[in-house]
Motif scaffolding. Sequence first.
Motif, PDB file in Angstrom:
ATOM      1  N   SER A 261       0.937  -1.056  -0.109  1.00 27.21           N
ATOM      2  CA  SER A 261       0.195   0.210   0.431  1.00 27.21           C
ATOM      3  C   SER A 261       0.653   1.446   0.489  1.00 27.21           C
ATOM      4  O   SER A 261       0.455   2.098  -0.751  1.00 27.21           O
ATOM      5  N   ARG A 264       2.315   1.356  -3.990  1.00 23.43           N
ATOM      6  CA  ARG A 264       1.366   2.229  -4.789  1.00 23.43           C
ATOM      7  C   ARG A 264       0.361   3.712  -4.208  1.00 23.43           C
ATOM      8  O   ARG A 264      -0.028   4.553  -5.257  1.00 23.43           O
ATOM      9  N   GLU A 265       0.288   4.206  -2.907  1.00 21.93           N
ATOM     10  CA  GLU A 265       0.095   5.793  -2.864  1.00 21.93           C
ATOM     11  C   GLU A 265       1.196   6.569  -3.187  1.00 21.93           C
ATOM     12  O   GLU A 265       0.592   7.237  -3.345  1.00 21.93           O
TER      13      GLU A 265
END
Length: 290
Positions: A261, A264-265
């Motif tokens: 995550s 991806r951020e």
Amino acid sequence: MTVREAYMRASSFLGERGASEAPKSAELLLQHVLGVSRTRLLVLWSDPIDDDAFDALWAMLQRRVAGEPVQYITGEAYFYGRRFAVNRSVLIPRPETELLAERVLQLGDELWGAPGAPRVVDVGTGSGAIAATLAAERPAWRVAASDLSAEALETARGNSEALGVAGGVTFLLGDLLEPAIAAFGADGIDAVVSNPPYIPSAEMEGLQVEVRDYEPRLALDGGEDGLEPYRRMLSQMAAHGAWPRLLGFECGLGQARELASLLRETGHWPDVTIVEDYAGIERHVLGVRR
């Protein structure tokens, strides 16, 4: 006493005192004392073992019972089929990390082809296992190895020299990605691979004695939740605008999805995947910009 009898005594001695993997440890220590391969050890099974060799074995057994890992006692570990010298300034290379090196090699070939020459930085190189492996497997790649520990970096340099790849590896002393960014510039890093410290600080005291008391804390403690080194590397990338096309991280149990995550951020790796290790644990997170 025959070699086999020495092995049986060593294995029993370790087992009775609670040493982990007693038979395997006894075998590896006996191989080291005799300077032979496992196949040769079996050939010598019925031969007598001389007193000096048995005394040396017995001294090593005392160290193993105290919790010292076999690899530190013998001073060597194997990674991707190659021998690496190890000492207490570096983490012992693990088999699951071979999967990270293998995936980086595969993705590197897809992204840059042959004979592509990407600049690949191994952050927190330790023994140099990843960096030397990449340099040996892909001689055209421009590999750099960084570490905060000068002692670890010297071990990595020595291993690279022993494997004949030192000319293809640049060694950088400093904090995570900072020395590589300083050396090559924001646009000069094509790929980053790292097996950084990822044990949450609160879990350090609960580690098995072989890890807690012998392996370097600098290579283990990953901060409050174990993810601090990854956040810091991503912050360093953001601060300098240094976004590699390929990013490969090893992480701890239960950390892969949160780490994915974080990648991806950033919005810099459209393709983020999680790879399981041999035990089915989500162990590696890779980001790719094709």
